[in-house]
Motif scaffolding. Structure first.
Motif, PDB file in Angstrom:
ATOM      1  N   GLY A  16      32.943  -8.814  58.350  1.00  0.00           N
ATOM      2  CA  GLY A  16      33.635  -7.829  57.836  1.00  0.00           C
ATOM      3  C   GLY A  16      33.205  -6.427  58.092  1.00  0.00           C
ATOM      4  N   GLY A  17      32.087  -6.299  58.105  1.00  0.00           N
ATOM      5  CA  GLY A  17      31.499  -4.771  58.651  1.00  0.00           C
ATOM      6  C   GLY A  17      31.818  -4.472  59.998  1.00  0.00           C
ATOM      7  N   ARG A  61      34.873 -26.288  52.934  1.00  0.00           N
ATOM      8  CA  ARG A  61      35.327 -25.307  52.003  1.00  0.00           C
ATOM      9  C   ARG A  61      34.396 -24.402  51.365  1.00  0.00           C
ATOM     10  NH1 ARG A  61      37.732 -29.126  48.055  1.00  0.00           N
ATOM     11  NH2 ARG A  61      39.412 -29.800  49.594  1.00  0.00           N
ATOM     12  N   ALA A  62      33.140 -24.736  50.880  1.00  0.00           N
ATOM     13  CA  ALA A  62      32.419 -23.768  50.564  1.00  0.00           C
ATOM     14  C   ALA A  62      31.807 -22.717  51.520  1.00  0.00           C
ATOM     15  CB  ALA A  62      31.066 -24.574  49.907  1.00  0.00           C
ATOM     16  N   PHE A  63      31.825 -23.319  52.665  1.00  0.00           N
ATOM     17  CA  PHE A  63      31.564 -22.236  53.711  1.00  0.00           C
ATOM     18  C   PHE A  63      32.709 -21.321  53.867  1.00  0.00           C
ATOM     19  CE2 PHE A  63      31.176 -21.011  58.230  1.00  0.00           C
ATOM     20  CZ  PHE A  63      29.710 -20.536  58.279  1.00  0.00           C
ATOM     21  N   ALA A  64      33.755 -21.792  53.957  1.00  0.00           N
ATOM     22  CA  ALA A  64      34.964 -20.786  53.995  1.00  0.00           C
ATOM     23  C   ALA A  64      35.011 -19.788  52.791  1.00  0.00           C
ATOM     24  CB  ALA A  64      36.252 -21.430  54.121  1.00  0.00           C
ATOM     25  N   GLY A  65      34.870 -20.416  51.758  1.00  0.00           N
ATOM     26  CA  GLY A  65      34.663 -19.379  50.444  1.00  0.00           C
ATOM     27  C   GLY A  65      33.715 -18.470  50.548  1.00  0.00           C
ATOM     28  N   GLY A  66      32.355 -18.660  50.882  1.00  0.00           N
ATOM     29  CA  GLY A  66      31.483 -17.901  51.052  1.00  0.00           C
ATOM     30  C   GLY A  66      31.576 -16.759  52.207  1.00  0.00           C
ATOM     31  N   LEU A  67      32.456 -17.044  53.207  1.00  0.00           N
ATOM     32  CA  LEU A  67      32.657 -15.931  54.357  1.00  0.00           C
ATOM     33  C   LEU A  67      33.706 -14.956  53.567  1.00  0.00           C
ATOM     34  CD1 LEU A  67      33.350 -18.282  57.398  1.00  0.00           C
ATOM     35  CD2 LEU A  67      31.540 -16.594  57.016  1.00  0.00           C
ATOM     36  N   LEU A  68      34.631 -15.650  52.758  1.00  0.00           N
ATOM     37  CA  LEU A  68      35.646 -14.701  52.332  1.00  0.00           C
ATOM     38  C   LEU A  68      34.916 -13.844  51.095  1.00  0.00           C
ATOM     39  CD1 LEU A  68      38.896 -16.569  51.695  1.00  0.00           C
ATOM     40  CD2 LEU A  68      38.564 -15.168  53.613  1.00  0.00           C
ATOM     41  N   ALA A  69      34.248 -14.325  50.536  1.00  0.00           N
ATOM     42  CA  ALA A  69      33.527 -13.659  49.384  1.00  0.00           C
ATOM     43  C   ALA A  69      32.456 -12.663  49.844  1.00  0.00           C
ATOM     44  CB  ALA A  69      32.842 -14.462  48.396  1.00  0.00           C
ATOM     45  N   GLY A  70      31.911 -13.085  51.031  1.00  0.00           N
ATOM     46  CA  GLY A  70      30.953 -11.914  51.667  1.00  0.00           C
ATOM     47  C   GLY A  70      31.827 -10.972  52.084  1.00  0.00           C
ATOM     48  N   TRP A  71      32.903 -11.062  52.841  1.00  0.00           N
ATOM     49  CA  TRP A  71      33.774  -9.981  53.415  1.00  0.00           C
ATOM     50  C   TRP A  71      34.287  -9.200  52.288  1.00  0.00           C
ATOM     51  CZ3 TRP A  71      38.644 -10.914  56.819  1.00  0.00           C
ATOM     52  CH2 TRP A  71      39.246  -9.873  57.351  1.00  0.00           C
ATOM     53  N   GLY A  72      34.704  -9.745  51.226  1.00  0.00           N
ATOM     54  CA  GLY A  72      35.269  -9.055  50.147  1.00  0.00           C
ATOM     55  C   GLY A  72      34.146  -8.387  49.518  1.00  0.00           C
ATOM     56  N   PHE A  96      31.465  -6.973  50.730  1.00  0.00           N
ATOM     57  CA  PHE A  96      30.927  -5.812  51.590  1.00  0.00           C
ATOM     58  C   PHE A  96      32.161  -4.883  51.536  1.00  0.00           C
ATOM     59  CE2 PHE A  96      30.697  -3.556  55.546  1.00  0.00           C
ATOM     60  CZ  PHE A  96      29.432  -3.462  55.833  1.00  0.00           C
ATOM     61  N   ASN A  97      33.441  -5.295  51.561  1.00  0.00           N
ATOM     62  CA  ASN A  97      34.512  -4.093  51.522  1.00  0.00           C
ATOM     63  C   ASN A  97      34.246  -3.395  50.346  1.00  0.00           C
ATOM     64  OD1 ASN A  97      35.400  -4.819  53.985  1.00  0.00           O
ATOM     65  ND2 ASN A  97      37.557  -5.457  53.273  1.00  0.00           N
ATOM     66  N   PHE A  98      34.079  -4.022  49.216  1.00  0.00           N
ATOM     67  CA  PHE A  98      34.077  -3.449  47.838  1.00  0.00           C
ATOM     68  C   PHE A  98      32.782  -2.571  47.871  1.00  0.00           C
ATOM     69  CE2 PHE A  98      32.879  -3.130  43.361  1.00  0.00           C
ATOM     70  CZ  PHE A  98      34.222  -3.005  42.931  1.00  0.00           C
ATOM     71  N   VAL A  99      31.615  -3.201  48.089  1.00  0.00           N
ATOM     72  CA  VAL A  99      30.511  -2.028  48.084  1.00  0.00           C
ATOM     73  C   VAL A  99      30.534  -0.934  48.968  1.00  0.00           C
ATOM     74  CG1 VAL A  99      27.882  -1.951  48.410  1.00  0.00           C
ATOM     75  CG2 VAL A  99      29.112  -4.323  47.407  1.00  0.00           C
ATOM     76  N   GLU A 100      30.968  -1.233  50.186  1.00  0.00           N
ATOM     77  CA  GLU A 100      31.128  -0.070  51.376  1.00  0.00           C
ATOM     78  C   GLU A 100      32.108   0.838  50.865  1.00  0.00           C
ATOM     79  OE1 GLU A 100      32.357   2.011  54.698  1.00  0.00           O
ATOM     80  OE2 GLU A 100      33.641   0.816  53.688  1.00  0.00           O
ATOM     81  N   GLY A 101      33.339   0.347  50.342  1.00  0.00           N
ATOM     82  CA  GLY A 101      34.394   1.243  49.656  1.00  0.00           C
ATOM     83  C   GLY A 101      33.980   2.165  48.566  1.00  0.00           C
ATOM     84  N   PHE A 115      41.921  -0.472  49.894  1.00  0.00           N
ATOM     85  CA  PHE A 115      40.529  -1.111  50.566  1.00  0.00           C
ATOM     86  C   PHE A 115      39.737  -1.812  49.483  1.00  0.00           C
ATOM     87  CE2 PHE A 115      36.469  -0.887  52.647  1.00  0.00           C
ATOM     88  CZ  PHE A 115      36.746  -1.520  53.823  1.00  0.00           C
ATOM     89  N   LEU A 116      39.401  -1.058  48.446  1.00  0.00           N
ATOM     90  CA  LEU A 116      38.591  -1.595  47.304  1.00  0.00           C
ATOM     91  C   LEU A 116      39.427  -3.037  46.749  1.00  0.00           C
ATOM     92  CD1 LEU A 116      37.295   1.109  44.832  1.00  0.00           C
ATOM     93  CD2 LEU A 116      36.000  -0.234  46.244  1.00  0.00           C
ATOM     94  N   MET A 117      40.874  -2.911  46.530  1.00  0.00           N
ATOM     95  CA  MET A 117      41.586  -3.930  46.224  1.00  0.00           C
ATOM     96  C   MET A 117      41.522  -5.082  47.214  1.00  0.00           C
ATOM     97  SD  MET A 117      44.566  -2.006  44.554  1.00  0.00           S
ATOM     98  CE  MET A 117      45.891  -3.428  44.351  1.00  0.00           C
ATOM     99  N   SER A 118      41.437  -4.789  48.460  1.00  0.00           N
ATOM    100  CA  SER A 118      41.274  -6.071  49.464  1.00  0.00           C
ATOM    101  C   SER A 118      39.833  -6.534  49.293  1.00  0.00           C
ATOM    102  CB  SER A 118      41.229  -5.335  50.872  1.00  0.00           C
ATOM    103  OG  SER A 118      40.169  -4.704  51.173  1.00  0.00           O
ATOM    104  N   GLY A 119      38.943  -5.842  48.876  1.00  0.00           N
ATOM    105  CA  GLY A 119      37.602  -6.439  48.711  1.00  0.00           C
ATOM    106  C   GLY A 119      37.720  -7.353  47.327  1.00  0.00           C
ATOM    107  N   VAL A 120      38.126  -6.946  46.103  1.00  0.00           N
ATOM    108  CA  VAL A 120      38.726  -7.463  45.042  1.00  0.00           C
ATOM    109  C   VAL A 120      39.296  -8.931  45.409  1.00  0.00           C
ATOM    110  CG1 VAL A 120      39.576  -7.670  42.867  1.00  0.00           C
ATOM    111  CG2 VAL A 120      38.337  -5.886  43.460  1.00  0.00           C
ATOM    112  N   ALA A 121      40.282  -8.841  46.314  1.00  0.00           N
ATOM    113  CA  ALA A 121      41.173  -9.998  46.462  1.00  0.00           C
ATOM    114  C   ALA A 121      40.489 -11.027  47.443  1.00  0.00           C
ATOM    115  CB  ALA A 121      42.459  -9.543  47.366  1.00  0.00           C
TER     116      ALA A 121
END
Lengths: 73, 165
Positions: free
Chosen positions: B23-24, B98-109, B111-116, B141-147
């Motif tokens: 995500g970064g 599924r857990a791996f994909a969930g972790g990837l999405l949560a990590g990206w989100g 990062f976006n939320f904290v960075e924003g 951008f923050l909302m994209s992180g939450v989503a």
């Protein structure tokens, strides 16, 4: 396998990778240096590395205690 | 039904780091370099303006700080790879796609939320789109992180394992 040849290679290639004028940040003019190393250096550093740092802290908390797992056969 | 003796934490921790790192890179490569919407310190040192000398100096400063941002993101990605390799060698890890994909999405989100939150709203070093009306893009951008976090957590909470081995 000895790491010495790799370290020697890195030592040789490292300086060679720098541009002819040396380190670009060191060679930058005063206006650039003043902005790079001004009083807001630490906040800027925080802005650059904190997001990845927070991510690492959360991942470490999720991971929990290191070790203790069974190796795959 | 997942085996209760198998754990997901090592895989999810790796996925969080890899998702956040990727995500970064999306932020740095897409927003900073390809679209040139902002740079690391573009709210403090604008990269456009009437004085060419000042613009060049500001571009140099932003390039260094963009590099430090990418270095931190690279380190997170590398740590994620190490954790993934270690998880792959453990017999007690539930190797769930599924857990791996969930972790990837949560990590990206995350990062976006904290960075924003830190860079756009607290330190104001840059905004997603510099200029008037930047708040709208920053909030989006923050909302994209939450989503992304919500989507990741939804995947992580779904029971079952994609691969039993």
């Amino acid at each position: 396998v000895s790491r010495l040849p790799l370290l020697a290679l890195a030592g040789l290639l490292g300086p060679a990778a720098l541009p002819a004028g040396g380190c670009p940040v060191c060679a930058a003019g005063e206006p650039v240096r003043a902005k790079l190393f001004g009083p807001d250096f630490l906040p800027n550093l925080g802005a650059a590395v904190l997001p990845a740092g927070v991510l690492a802290a959360v991942a470490a908390a999720v991971y929990g205690r290191p070790g203790g797992g069974r190796r795959r056969a | 039904v997942p085996d209760p003796a198998r754990i997901r934490r090592p895989l999810v921790a790796a996925a969080l780091l890899l998702g956040g790192g990727m995500g970064g890179f999306v932020d740095g490569i897409l927003f900073h370099q390809i679209l040139q919407l902002h740079n690391m310190l573009s709210a403090r040192y604008p990269t456009t303006g009437p004085d060419p000398a000042a613009v060049v100096a500001n571009l140099e400063v932003n390039m260094v700080w963009d590099g430090l941002f990418h270095a931190a993101t690279w380190a997170a990605t590398a740590a994620g790879l190490v954790l993934l390799f270690r998880a792959g060698g453990r017999a007690d890890v539930d190797w769930s796609g599924r857990a791996f994909a969930g972790g990837l999405l949560a990590g990206w989100g995350l990062f976006n939320f904290v960075e924003g939150l830190i860079d756009h709203h607290l330190l104001h070093v840059h905004h997603v789109v510099e200029g008037p009306g930047h708040l709208v893009w920053d909030v989006l951008f923050l909302m994209s992180g939450v989503a992304l976090i919500a989507g990741g957590l939804a995947l992580l909470r779904r029971p079952g394992s994609a691969h039993p081995g």
